[in-house]
Design a protein around this motif. Structure first.
Motif, PDB file in Angstrom:
ATOM      1  N   ASN A 336      47.350  23.141  -2.627  1.00 14.46           N
ATOM      2  CA  ASN A 336      47.764  22.531  -3.891  1.00 14.46           C
ATOM      3  C   ASN A 336      47.939  21.019  -3.754  1.00 14.46           C
ATOM      4  N   ALA A 337      47.182  20.423  -2.819  1.00 17.38           N
ATOM      5  CA  ALA A 337      47.312  18.979  -2.602  1.00 17.38           C
ATOM      6  C   ALA A 337      46.941  18.224  -3.878  1.00 17.38           C
ATOM      7  N   ILE A 338      47.689  17.132  -4.121  1.00 18.83           N
ATOM      8  CA  ILE A 338      47.416  16.381  -5.341  1.00 18.83           C
ATOM      9  C   ILE A 338      46.667  15.094  -5.024  1.00 18.83           C
ATOM     10  N   ALA A 339      45.795  14.715  -5.934  1.00 23.83           N
ATOM     11  CA  ALA A 339      45.079  13.453  -5.772  1.00 23.83           C
ATOM     12  C   ALA A 339      45.971  12.341  -6.320  1.00 23.83           C
ATOM     13  N   MET A 340      46.213  11.319  -5.509  1.00 20.08           N
ATOM     14  CA  MET A 340      47.057  10.206  -5.943  1.00 20.08           C
ATOM     15  C   MET A 340      46.172   9.092  -6.474  1.00 20.08           C
ATOM     16  N   ARG A 342      46.458   4.972  -7.731  1.00 18.18           N
ATOM     17  CA  ARG A 342      47.038   3.849  -7.003  1.00 18.18           C
ATOM     18  C   ARG A 342      48.545   4.036  -6.877  1.00 18.18           C
ATOM     19  N   VAL A 343      49.032   4.064  -5.636  1.00 17.14           N
ATOM     20  CA  VAL A 343      50.460   4.275  -5.421  1.00 17.14           C
ATOM     21  C   VAL A 343      51.196   2.945  -5.504  1.00 17.14           C
ATOM     22  N   ALA A 344      52.537   3.020  -5.676  1.00 18.29           N
ATOM     23  CA  ALA A 344      53.330   1.794  -5.619  1.00 18.29           C
ATOM     24  C   ALA A 344      53.454   1.383  -4.158  1.00 18.29           C
ATOM     25  N   GLY A 345      53.723   2.370  -3.298  1.00 17.33           N
ATOM     26  CA  GLY A 345      53.628   2.105  -1.870  1.00 17.33           C
ATOM     27  C   GLY A 345      54.909   2.140  -1.069  1.00 17.33           C
ATOM     28  N   ASP A 413      55.530  13.871  -0.191  1.00 17.25           N
ATOM     29  CA  ASP A 413      55.174  14.124   1.199  1.00 17.25           C
ATOM     30  C   ASP A 413      53.663  13.907   1.369  1.00 17.25           C
ATOM     31  N   ILE A 414      53.261  13.159   2.395  1.00 21.44           N
ATOM     32  CA  ILE A 414      51.822  12.871   2.539  1.00 21.44           C
ATOM     33  C   ILE A 414      51.006  14.126   2.778  1.00 21.44           C
ATOM     34  N   ARG A 415      51.661  15.186   3.257  1.00 19.26           N
ATOM     35  CA  ARG A 415      50.908  16.433   3.461  1.00 19.26           C
ATOM     36  C   ARG A 415      50.571  17.120   2.134  1.00 19.26           C
ATOM     37  N   ASP A 416      51.235  16.668   1.058  1.00 18.61           N
ATOM     38  CA  ASP A 416      50.917  17.239  -0.257  1.00 18.61           C
ATOM     39  C   ASP A 416      49.897  16.403  -1.006  1.00 18.61           C
ATOM     40  N   ILE A 417      49.465  15.300  -0.372  1.00 13.47           N
ATOM     41  CA  ILE A 417      48.506  14.424  -1.043  1.00 13.47           C
ATOM     42  C   ILE A 417      47.109  14.725  -0.488  1.00 13.47           C
ATOM     43  N   GLU A 418      46.147  14.705  -1.350  1.00 10.52           N
ATOM     44  CA  GLU A 418      44.766  14.904  -0.909  1.00 10.52           C
ATOM     45  C   GLU A 418      44.411  13.792   0.076  1.00 10.52           C
ATOM     46  N   ALA A 420      41.731  12.320   1.142  1.00  2.34           N
ATOM     47  CA  ALA A 420      40.828  11.236   0.726  1.00  2.34           C
ATOM     48  C   ALA A 420      41.552  10.246  -0.178  1.00  2.34           C
ATOM     49  N   SER A 421      42.370  10.756  -1.087  1.00  2.00           N
ATOM     50  CA  SER A 421      43.046   9.835  -2.003  1.00  2.00           C
ATOM     51  C   SER A 421      44.159   9.079  -1.279  1.00  2.00           C
ATOM     52  N   LEU A 422      44.765   9.726  -0.296  1.00  2.60           N
ATOM     53  CA  LEU A 422      45.777   9.044   0.521  1.00  2.60           C
ATOM     54  C   LEU A 422      45.141   7.859   1.246  1.00  2.60           C
TER      55      LEU A 422
END
Ligand code: ADP
Ligand code: MG
Length: 587
Positions: A336-340, A342-345, A413-418, A420-422
Motif C-alpha cells: 500500500n505504498a503511496i506515491a509522494m 513534492r515533499v516539504a522535506g 514513514d519512508i517505508r510507506d512511500i513508493e 521511485a517517488s521517494l
C-alpha cells in the motif's frame, strides 16, 4: 520493466522449462530451423538409398536416361540442402542471438531492481562476465541444442534402419558399435572441454594481469620497478603458454582419435563387406550404399559429442543466470505504498539503528539515532571518517533498510512511500562521481532525462561548470571517460552538482561533494551550493568545516553516535568535539 520470462517463475520452475520459455517469441524461427534440420537429415539419408537403387536397377538394364535423371535430382536435392544449411546457419543463429538478447535484457532489468547490499556483496566484474560471455554459450545451446539433437537422432535411427535393410549382419556391426563410439566421442569431448575451460580461466587471468600491469605502468616507473614487473609478466605469460600447450595436446588427441576410430570403422565395414561379397552374400552395389551410410553414420556421432559439450557449457551459463535472477531485491515497495509528490522535506530519525551485516550479533554502525532535520533548512553533518555520516545519508533514500527505528519524511514513514517517488524527491552528490562514457550534455541530463538543452546549460552555469565546458573543443558534446577527455575530481563533482540543479529536488544531500576541490574553486562554488541549498532541506557532509559554518544546524556524528547538535556558535561555546575539530583545522 517487465521481463520476458516472469521473475516469479524462476523460483518455481526447473531450469529446462525456464529455458524453453525463452523460445516464446521465436517459435517461427524455431519451427523453420527444425524443418530445415529435418530436411537436411532426410536428404543425407536418401542419397545412399537412391544411389543404391539407381546402381542396381538402372545400370544393369542400361536405363541411362533414368539413371542420370535420378542422379540429377539428387544433385538438385544437394543444392536445396545447401540452401537449408544457409537457413539453419543464419536464422538458427539469429534465433539463438534473440534468445540471448532477451536473457541479457531480463538480467539487466533484474539487476537494476536489486539494492545496494547486493552490489556490496557482488563484484561488478563478475556481473559483467555473467552478462556477456556466459550468455554467448547459452546462445550456442539455444540454437544448436535442439537442432543437433534432432539431426543426430534422426540420422542415427535412419541410417541404422537403412543399414539393416541392406544387410542385417553389416547393420548389426554398426548398430552395436554405435553406443561404444558415442561413449568414446563423449569422453574425448569432455576432456577437450575441460581443457578449454582451463584455458579460458587462464586467459581471464592473464588478461587481468595485463590490464593491471598496463594500468600500473606509471606506478612502476615512479618506483623504478619496470624490470620486476616485466619478469612477473613474463612468468604469467609462460603459464598461459603452458595452459595453451595442454589445450592443444588434448585437442590433437581428440581429433586424431576421433578420425582414426571413424576411419577404422569404414575400413572395417569394407573388410566385412568384402568378406561377404566373396561368400556371395552381398552385392558390390550394396557395399557402395553401405559405405555411403557409414559416413552418414559418423556425422551424428560427432554431433552428439559436440552437443554434450555445448549442453554442458550452455547449461552452466544458464544456471548462473538463473542464480542471479533468483536474487530477491532486499528493498521493495510495500503493497500500500503511496506515491509522494513534492515533499516539504522534514526528515525525522527516531531510534534508528543500522548495521551492514545481517547477523544479529553484528556491531551497529548507527545505534539509536534520534534527529530532526528541519524542512527547508541546512543541516551539516561532521565528524571523524568512518563515523557513519555516509551511512546515515544512504538510509534516507532507502538505499539500505534500517535495522530498527524509523525515518519519516513530512511525518510519513519512508517505508510507506513508493521508492521511485521517494528518490525523485532526493538529490545526492557523492564523493566519487560516476560519469557515463557519453557526452557531457547527456551526463548532466541524467539528472532529469526530460530536460531540454537550455535547462542543461542553465544547470551547468549554476554549478560553475559552463565556462570550462565551453573551452573544450567539442563543448557540451565532449565525450568523457576512457575514450574521451579526463576530467579532474573537482570537475566531475561540478557535473554531479549540475545534475542535481537540473533535478531540482526538495531534499538535497551533499556527501563531501566538494572534497576534491581546491580551496579556491571550493570558494567559487560555495555560493552556487548555497544557491542550490536555498529553500531545500539540505544535508551537507563536509570535511572542511569552513564550508558549513552557515548551516542552520550542525550535527557531530562519531562512532559513539550523535555527540553534539547546534549552530556553529552554540557548538563553539560548548568547547566539545566540534570545537576541537575546528581548532585542529585552523592550526
Ligand atoms: P563516514 O562517511 O562517516 O566516513 P561511513 O558511513 O562511510 O563513514 O562508514 C561507517 C562505517 O561503515 C565504517 O566503519 C565503514 O567501514 C562501514 N561501511 C561503510 N560502507 C559499508 C558497506 N557498503 N558495507 C559494509 N560496511 C560499510
Ligand atoms: Mg563518507
Amino acid at each position: 520493466m517487465k521481463t520476458t520470462v516472469d521473475e516469479s517463475l524462476f523460483d518455481r520452475e526447473r531450469p529446462l522449462s525456464l529455458f524453453v520459455r525463452y523460445y516464446r517469441y521465436d517459435v517461427h524461427l524455431f519451427v523453420l530451423d527444425m524443418i530445415c534440420a529435418l530436411l537436411i537429415a532426410a536428404i543425407d539419408l536418401t542419397f545412399p538409398m537412391v544411389t543404391r537403387y539407381a546402381l542396381s536397377n538402372y545400370l544393369p538394364e542400361k536405363k541411362y536416361e533414368a539413371f542420370f535423371l535420378v542422379i540429377g535430382a539428387m544433385a538438385a536435392a544437394f543444392v536445396l540442402r545447401g540452401l537449408m544449411q544457409f537457413v539453419v546457419t543464419y536464422w538458427g543463429h539469429l534465433m539463438g542471438a534473440n534468445i540471448e538478447m532477451r536473457m541479457r535484457y531480463d538480467l539487466f532489468s533484474h539487476i537494476q531492481k536489486l539494492s545496494f547490499p547486493f552490489f556490496d556483496r557482488t563484484r561488478t566484474g563478475s556481473l559483467m562476465s555473467r552478462i556477456l560471455p556466459e550468455l554467448f554459450d547459452i546462445t550456442e545451446l539455444a540454437h544448436h541444442g535442439p537442432e543437433e539433437l534432432l539431426i543426430s537422432v534422426v540420422s542415427l535411427i535412419g541410417a541404422t534402419v537403412a543399414l539393416f535393410m541392406i544387410n542385417v549382419k553389416l547393420g548389426l556391426i554398426l548398430a552395436l558399435s554405435a553406443p561404444l563410439l558415442i561413449v568414446i566421442a563423449i569422453l574425448l569431448r569432455k576432456k577437450l572441454s575441460d581443457a578449454s575451460r582451463r584455458l579460458k580461466e587462464s586467459t581471464a587471468e592473464i588478461n587481468s594481469e595485463i590490464e593491471s600491469c598496463i594500468s600500473g605502468v606509471r606506478l612502476s616507473m615512479a618506483f623504478g620497478n619496470e624490470e620486476r614487473q616485466t619478469e612477473k609478466f613474463q612468468n604469467k605469460s609462460w603459464l598461459y603458454r603452458v595452459a595453451k600447450g595442454r589445450y592443444y595436446r588434448t585437442m590433437a588427441v581428440f581429433h586424431s582419435s576421433m578420425e582414426s576410430v571413424l576411419s577404422v570403422l569404414s575400413v572395417f565395414a569394407i573388410a566385412a563387406g568384402g568378406f561377404w561379397i566373396m561368400k556371395d552374400e552381398l552385392s558390390i552395389v550394396d557395399l557402395v550404399a553401405f559405405t555411403l551410410y557409414v559416413s552418414v553414420f559418423a556425422a551424428p556421432i560427432r554431433r552428439i559429442a559436440f552437443f554434450t559439450e555445448i549442453y554442458q557449457s550452455g547449461m552452466a551459463g544458464f544456471l548462473r543466470f538463473i542464480e542471479i535472477m533468483k536474487v530477491k531485491p532486499d528493498i521493495v515497495n510495500r503493497d500500500n505504498a503511496i506515491a509522494m509528490d513534492r515533499v516539504a522535506g522534514e526528515i525525522t530519525f527516531t531510534g534508528v539503528s543500522f548495521s551492514y551485516s545481517r547477523e544479529e550479533s553484528a556491531d551497529m554502525i548507527l545505534s539509536d539515532i534520534n534527529l530532526v532535520i528541519p524542512a527547508g533548512k541546512t543541516t551539516a553533518v561532521v565528524g571523524p571518517s568512518g563515523g557513519g555520516k555516509t551511512t546515515l545519508c544512504h538510509l534516507i533514500p532507502r538505499f539500505y533498510e534500517t535495522r530498527s527505528g524509523s525515518i519519516k519524511i513530512d511525518g510519513t514513514d519512508i517505508r510507506d512511500i513508493e521508492i521511485a517517488s521517494l528518490r525523485k524527491n532526493i538529490g545526492i552528490v557523492q564523493q566519487d562521481v560516476y560519469l557515463f562514457a557519453e557526452s557531457i550534455m547527456e551526463n548532466i541530463r541524467f539528472g532529469n532525462p526530460d530536460a531540454d538543452d537550455e535547462a542543461i546549460l542553465e544547470a551547468s552555469r549554476k554549478a560553475e561548470m559552463h565556462d570550462y565546458i565551453m573551452s573544450l573543443p567539442d563543448g557540451y558534446q565532449t565525450v568523457v571517460g576512457e575514450r574521451g577527455v579526463t576530467l579532474s575530481g573537482g570537475q566531475k563533482q561540478r557535473i554531479s552538482l549540475a545534475r542535481v540543479f537540473l533535478k531540482n529536488p526538495p531534499i538535497l544531500i551533499l556527501d563531501e561533494a566538494t572534497s576534491a576541490l581546491d580551496t579556491v574553486t571550493e570558494n567559487k562554488i560555495k555560493s552556487s551550493i548555497e544557491r542550490l541549498a536555498k529553500g531545500r532541506t539540505s544535508v551537507i557532509i563536509a570535511h572542511r568545516l569552513s564550508t558549513i559554518q552557515m548551516a542552520d544546524q550542525i550535527v557531530y556524528l562519531s562512532e559513539k553516535g550523535i555527540e553534539e547538535i547546534g549552530s556553529h556558535d552554540d557548538l563553539m561555546n560548548l568547547q566539545g568535539p566540534y570545537w576541537r575539530l575546528q581548532k585542529m583545522q585552523s592550526e
